[in-house]
Design a protein around this motif. Structure first.
Motif: not given
Length: 217
Positions: A44-49, A61-65, A111-112, A122-125
């Motif tokens: 929920l925090v991720r989605n709001i952010a 995008i870095y939030v999702y990463n 970090f960017n 990371s996503y596929n792993a």
């Protein structure tokens, strides 16, 4: 217009299980239930952010990463503490170390804050490891037959929803350079992720529905 609606619906679908958790009040849940609760709140925090930054035109995008890494950590701990198989615990530890190691190979996406691409590794792993965790858990669940009614077991619903989500998104993430990291194709594959996220949220509602107070001595 429809794609935007689905994307927003996916972001806010997690609010439904969250609200239901609040309605349950301060019930002393089990460790497993609490970890599911943490996963819901974190999502929920991720989605709001993500929604706020998107509306402000800020890169997110870095939030999702980072979410992908940390949410996998929650899932890993969840199954680590529920299963007592030594080999499985070794697998979980190996998966955690491996995931963070390979994620940092593509460190610029972490970090960017202005990155426009998803972490390439990371996503596929995390998807593959999560599917392995769930399949092993379901195998042990069926083999030991310790749960009388699977449909009333919160972790069964969480695992089923997670399995649907990660199985449905694993191939787009395996070929992430041609799907999510290709701006021409991103919306098409984002719809798959969004629809599966909504379905996962529905399964989370069932998971919460069957949560019961932890037994105290």
């Amino acid at each position: 217009m429809f794609e935007r609606f689905i994307a927003i619906a996916a972001d806010f679908s997690i609010i439904i299980p969250f609200i239901y958790l609040l309605l349950k009040g301060k019930i002393p849940f089990t460790i497993t239930d609490n970890l599911i609760y943490v996963y819901i709140v974190f999502t929920l925090v991720r989605n709001i952010a993500s929604f706020i930054t998107m509306m402000q035109g800020i890169y997110n995008i870095y939030v999702y990463n980072w979410y992908n890494l940390l949410s996998f950590g929650i899932i890993a701990v969840l199954y680590f503490q529920i299963l007592n198989n030594l080999y499985f615990k070794i697998l979980v530890i190996f998966a955690l170390i491996s995931l963070f190691a390979i994620a940092f190979v593509d460190y610029s996406t972490l970090f960017n804050v202005r990155t426009t691409v998803f972490n390439r590794f990371s996503y596929n792993a995390s998807g593959c490891f999560t599917i392995l965790f769930i399949l092993f858990f379901l195998y042990e669940l069926i083999r030991k037959l310790q749960v009388k009614k699977l449909t009333e077991y919160p972790l069964f619903w969480f695992s089923s929803g997670a399995l649907l989500y990660y199985s449905g998104t694993i191939f787009p993430y395996i070929f992430i350079q041609y799907t999510f990291n290709n701006l021409a194709n991103r919306n098409q594959y984002w719809m798959i992720d969004a629809v599966l996220s909504i379905i996962f949220s529905i399964f989370l509602c069932f998971s919460i529905w069957y949560m019961k107070p932890a037994k105290t001595t």
